[in-house]
Design an enzyme around this catalytic site. Sequence first.
Site, mmCIF file in Angstrom:
data_model
loop_
_atom_site.group_PDB
_atom_site.id
_atom_site.type_symbol
_atom_site.label_atom_id
_atom_site.label_comp_id
_atom_site.label_asym_id
_atom_site.label_seq_id
_atom_site.Cartn_x
_atom_site.Cartn_y
_atom_site.Cartn_z
ATOM 1 C CB CYS A 1 7.776 6.107 18.645
ATOM 2 S SG CYS A 1 8.939 6.436 19.950
ATOM 3 C CB THR B 1 12.688 -9.429 -10.713
ATOM 4 O OG1 THR B 1 13.757 -9.200 -11.629
ATOM 5 C CG2 THR B 1 12.208 -10.863 -10.822
ATOM 6 C CD GLN C 1 -6.795 -0.687 7.270
ATOM 7 O OE1 GLN C 1 -7.606 -1.570 7.526
ATOM 8 N NE2 GLN C 1 -5.528 -0.764 7.665
ATOM 9 C CB SER D 1 -2.003 -3.286 1.004
ATOM 10 O OG SER D 1 -0.984 -4.008 1.657
ATOM 11 C CB ALA D 2 -1.440 -8.762 -0.435
ATOM 12 N N GLY E 1 0.814 -1.210 0.000
ATOM 13 C CA GLY E 1 0.000 0.000 0.000
ATOM 14 C C GLY E 1 0.849 1.263 0.000
ATOM 15 C CG ASN F 1 -5.106 3.877 8.946
ATOM 16 O OD1 ASN F 1 -5.475 4.839 8.278
ATOM 17 N ND2 ASN F 1 -4.027 3.914 9.706
HETATM 18 C C1 LIG Z 1 -4.863 3.148 5.002
HETATM 19 C C2 LIG Z 1 -3.532 2.519 4.766
HETATM 20 N N1 LIG Z 1 -2.804 2.883 3.711
HETATM 21 C C3 LIG Z 1 -1.611 2.345 3.444
HETATM 22 C C4 LIG Z 1 -1.066 1.385 4.266
HETATM 23 C C5 LIG Z 1 0.293 0.841 3.953
HETATM 24 O O1 LIG Z 1 0.202 -0.413 3.334
HETATM 25 P P1 LIG Z 1 1.471 -1.403 3.352
HETATM 26 O O2 LIG Z 1 1.635 -1.850 4.756
HETATM 27 O O3 LIG Z 1 1.058 -2.512 2.417
HETATM 28 O O4 LIG Z 1 2.625 -0.636 2.838
HETATM 29 C C6 LIG Z 1 -1.788 0.962 5.383
HETATM 30 C C7 LIG Z 1 -1.222 -0.059 6.305
HETATM 31 O O5 LIG Z 1 -0.860 0.215 7.411
HETATM 32 C C8 LIG Z 1 -3.056 1.537 5.642
HETATM 33 O O6 LIG Z 1 -3.771 1.195 6.708
#
Ligand SMILES: Cc1ncc(COP(=O)(O)O)c(C=O)c1O
Length: 384
Positions: free
Chosen positions: A324, A236, A178, A198-199, A70, A150
């Site tokens: 943090c 790749t 999400q 994202s997987a 993602g 998220n």
């Molecule tokens: C809303 C959102 N975008 C992007 C990401 C990032 O995805 P990835 O962990 O696959 O890089 C996350 C994951 O934490 C997410 O919750």
Amino acid sequence: MEAYLDCNSTTPLDPRVFEAMKPFLTGRFGNASSFHQKGQAARHGVEEAREKIADFLGVEPGDLVFTSGGTEADNLAVKGAMESLGPKRRHLVVSAIEHQAVLDAARNLKEKGYAVTFVPAGADGVVKPDAIKNAVTDQTALVSVMHANNETGAIQPVQEISKIARARGALFHTDAVQSLGKIPIDIEAIGADLLSVSAHKIYGPKGAGALYIRKGVKLKALTHGGHQEKNIRPGTENVAGIVGFGKAVELVAGQYQKDMEKARALRDRLEKELLKKLAPVRVNGDEARRVPNTLNVSFEGLDGETLLMNLDLKNIYVSTGSACTAGSVEPSHVLLAMGIPEGLARAAIRFSLGRFTTEAEIDYALAEIPPIVERLRKAATHAH
Ligand SMILES: Cc1ncc(COP(=O)(O)O)c(C=O)c1O
């Protein structure tokens, strides 16, 4: 006993996904760009996965570019779109509740001289279309607002926002990391030009993701190398990861409604009992327009990080939205962007459930959390 209630951070690999990946980690190890049979076997895996994901999203396989997740999809969308557009459009609009992947890409563009507007959310965690309307100008190249947040799970009015963006000639990107597997995603109805997925949030492997790119939308590549993924994302291919992603989406297609019905029932029970037993507890984010698996609550009078660590000792895994930075814990930027006071933002905990969350885990969490919260609240009062 343990309770894994952190599915928005990551989900366990579905065993069926693991099975689908195995051949590509062993015998079918070829490079998908090689012309021989070994290469073609790998290529077939990649293209089959692309078809499965495209099919679920209702787009064409050629509209998807595989990425490392993602974060890369978001960076490619935001930076790739801004940097491919000419000098007339150098303004970017993003919401202040975006994931760091979008926010930091936006900050990076700002450092490079682009104009960036960060639009806050309402107290309900929802970005208001009117606020976007006020931010967008004829110089705006791109508007980026996520589909579901998220931290709070709040579902954003992306359909209305995309209309506003497009009416001014800007592109619209939405981070659907999400929402995938939780609520329906209709790219046409949303009006998205770019959409990230994202997987590992849907029981697939970490390190695999994709960006949907509407036909005709030009992006500048972030990296340079081979010709893979139409030159937009050279390198790749992560064949096993992509195959796993395809399988994970296929499983989501078949069962996400059922998964989410179950998650919703468990989430609602958790919420109801925590509110009843531990008042004052505040639910963060629009309760009615939330993805079904997420619960973000502030336990007034205590520190979320301390609670998280105490729950960890009981094998209960949750999250705070805090980050943090330079050795000090900063409260969630999402909650602050909603106007939630710092004390309440620091008292927030996110529970996120999933396909494999059981009734027994919720029972366990509900038995363990109240005495811990009460003890920590008492200790906090004595300390003051
Ligand atoms: C809303 C959102 N975008 C992007 C990401 C990032 O995805 P990835 O962990 O696959 O890089 C996350 C994951 O934490 C997410 O919750």
